[in-house]
Design a protein around this motif. Structure first.
Motif, PDB file in Angstrom:
ATOM      1  N   MET A  23      47.707  56.582  36.782  1.00 34.01           N
ATOM      2  CA  MET A  23      48.495  55.812  35.492  1.00 34.01           C
ATOM      3  C   MET A  23      48.482  54.280  35.856  1.00 34.01           C
ATOM      4  N   ILE A  24      48.346  53.967  37.181  1.00 33.52           N
ATOM      5  CA  ILE A  24      48.356  52.470  37.431  1.00 33.52           C
ATOM      6  C   ILE A  24      47.412  52.311  38.491  1.00 33.52           C
ATOM      7  N   GLU A  25      46.893  50.958  38.623  1.00 35.47           N
ATOM      8  CA  GLU A  25      46.057  50.740  39.919  1.00 35.47           C
ATOM      9  C   GLU A  25      46.514  49.327  40.652  1.00 35.47           C
ATOM     10  N   GLU A  30      43.962  53.222  43.310  1.00 37.41           N
ATOM     11  CA  GLU A  30      44.553  54.252  42.210  1.00 37.41           C
ATOM     12  C   GLU A  30      45.782  54.755  43.043  1.00 37.41           C
ATOM     13  N   VAL A  31      46.979  54.489  41.938  1.00 43.37           N
ATOM     14  CA  VAL A  31      48.196  54.944  42.466  1.00 43.37           C
ATOM     15  C   VAL A  31      48.631  56.235  41.665  1.00 43.37           C
ATOM     16  N   TYR A  32      48.815  57.410  42.149  1.00 38.73           N
ATOM     17  CA  TYR A  32      49.136  58.588  41.406  1.00 38.73           C
ATOM     18  C   TYR A  32      50.256  59.123  42.061  1.00 38.73           C
ATOM     19  N   GLY A  33      50.892  60.318  41.718  1.00 42.12           N
ATOM     20  CA  GLY A  33      52.003  60.950  41.927  1.00 42.12           C
ATOM     21  C   GLY A  33      52.497  60.950  43.357  1.00 42.12           C
ATOM     22  N   ALA A  40      53.416  43.347  48.053  1.00 39.48           N
ATOM     23  CA  ALA A  40      52.010  42.720  47.544  1.00 39.48           C
ATOM     24  C   ALA A  40      52.836  41.401  47.012  1.00 39.48           C
ATOM     25  N   PRO A  41      51.917  40.318  46.828  1.00 36.26           N
ATOM     26  CA  PRO A  41      52.330  39.150  46.541  1.00 36.26           C
ATOM     27  C   PRO A  41      52.802  39.393  44.731  1.00 36.26           C
ATOM     28  N   LEU A  42      53.513  38.373  44.390  1.00 36.02           N
ATOM     29  CA  LEU A  42      54.053  38.476  42.995  1.00 36.02           C
ATOM     30  C   LEU A  42      53.004  38.718  42.013  1.00 36.02           C
ATOM     31  N   GLU A  43      52.122  38.150  42.010  1.00 33.16           N
ATOM     32  CA  GLU A  43      50.772  38.291  40.871  1.00 33.16           C
ATOM     33  C   GLU A  43      50.107  39.438  40.967  1.00 33.16           C
ATOM     34  N   VAL A  44      50.106  40.012  42.190  1.00 36.93           N
ATOM     35  CA  VAL A  44      49.598  41.465  42.243  1.00 36.93           C
ATOM     36  C   VAL A  44      50.604  42.517  41.658  1.00 36.93           C
ATOM     37  N   CYS A  45      51.921  42.351  41.861  1.00 40.99           N
ATOM     38  CA  CYS A  45      52.973  43.319  41.387  1.00 40.99           C
ATOM     39  C   CYS A  45      52.872  43.186  40.020  1.00 40.99           C
ATOM     40  N   LEU A  46      52.978  41.825  39.368  1.00 42.22           N
ATOM     41  CA  LEU A  46      53.012  41.681  38.039  1.00 42.22           C
ATOM     42  C   LEU A  46      51.654  42.347  37.178  1.00 42.22           C
ATOM     43  N   PHE A  48      50.090  45.105  38.451  1.00 43.14           N
ATOM     44  CA  PHE A  48      49.977  46.584  38.178  1.00 43.14           C
ATOM     45  C   PHE A  48      51.088  46.850  37.375  1.00 43.14           C
ATOM     46  N   LEU A  49      52.092  45.993  37.211  1.00 40.49           N
ATOM     47  CA  LEU A  49      53.015  46.495  36.421  1.00 40.49           C
ATOM     48  C   LEU A  49      52.803  46.546  34.751  1.00 40.49           C
ATOM     49  N   ASN A  50      52.126  45.239  34.659  1.00 39.60           N
ATOM     50  CA  ASN A  50      51.687  45.088  33.162  1.00 39.60           C
ATOM     51  C   ASN A  50      50.371  46.001  32.848  1.00 39.60           C
ATOM     52  N   GLY A  51      49.715  46.352  34.068  1.00 38.82           N
ATOM     53  CA  GLY A  51      48.489  47.302  33.716  1.00 38.82           C
ATOM     54  C   GLY A  51      48.884  48.529  33.372  1.00 38.82           C
ATOM     55  N   TYR A  52      50.209  49.221  33.508  1.00 44.33           N
ATOM     56  CA  TYR A  52      50.535  50.334  32.971  1.00 44.33           C
ATOM     57  C   TYR A  52      50.614  50.480  31.399  1.00 44.33           C
ATOM     58  N   ARG A  53      49.849  51.396  31.074  1.00 42.81           N
ATOM     59  CA  ARG A  53      49.801  51.797  29.864  1.00 42.81           C
ATOM     60  C   ARG A  53      50.126  53.309  29.371  1.00 42.81           C
TER      61      ARG A  53
END
Length: 190
Positions: A23-25, A30-33, A40-46, A48-53
């Motif tokens: 679901m996210i990367e 790739e992050v799975y179950g 991670a730095p803030l820009e990386v966290c944002l 992968f959070l905003n990449g969640y669809r």
């Protein structure tokens, strides 16, 4: 009664549906179950959070202070826990398949070891059939302790030309470098 599988009454069937879909990367990982810890730095966290669809909302849990909350966009149900006990209560009542938890060291100030142990075991239990991403932008001793019990730990460090990524799971350690995307380069003729 019609029985299409021709099973005897009382026989239980276990169907392995395999791993949960990705679901996210986090950059190229790739992050799975499971129970995943990410530093991670803030820009990386944002990213992968905003990449969640998904059409189904994810649960985003943070504590007293959040570095990422103002920057997230998407289908999230946001909950705040101001004590470790409130955080545990939120997780016990969670029904979402994707759960993001932002680490807050202040939640653990008056926490005894048994409560911390209960919290970690709850994260592992939820991760059995869902995806839990416990993340931070600033590592500390509590976060480092939690990573030792995670199913997977992803460490991202910013460097001048990109990001160093270390991924630790049951298969071992996988290290790589992810270059930062810069503007397109053009060739000049002299």
């Amino acid at each position: 009664m019609y029985n299409p599988f021709h099973l005897h009454p009382g026989v239980e069937v276990y169907i392995d549906l395999g791993a949960l879909p990705t679901m996210i990367e986090v950059l190229s990982v790739e992050v799975y179950g499971g129970f995943n810890a990410v530093a991670a730095p803030l820009e990386v966290c944002l990213d992968f959070l905003n990449g969640y669809r998904s059409r189904f909302p994810a649960l985003y849990v943070c504590g007293n202070s959040s570095k990422a909350l103002d920057g997230i966009r998407g289908n999230f149900r946001v909950r705040r826990g101001f004590t470790i006990h409130q955080l545990i209560e939120i997780l016990l009542n969670a029904y979402q398949d994707m759960i993001f938890i932002e680490h807050d060291a202040l939640l653990f100030e008056d926490c005894d070891f048994h409560t911390l142990e209960d919290f970690v075991m709850l994260l592992r239990q939820i991760g059995r059939d869902r995806t839990v991403v416990y993340f931070t932008t600033n590592r500390d001793r509590i976060f480092d302790f939690l990573t030792t019990l995670a199913d997977r730990y992803i460490l991202v460090e910013a460097e001048e030309g990109g990001y160093f990524i270390a991924e630790v799971d049951e298969k071992g350690i996988n290290q790589r470098f992810y270059p930062k995307m810069v503007g397109q380069l053009t060739l000049e003729v002299f």
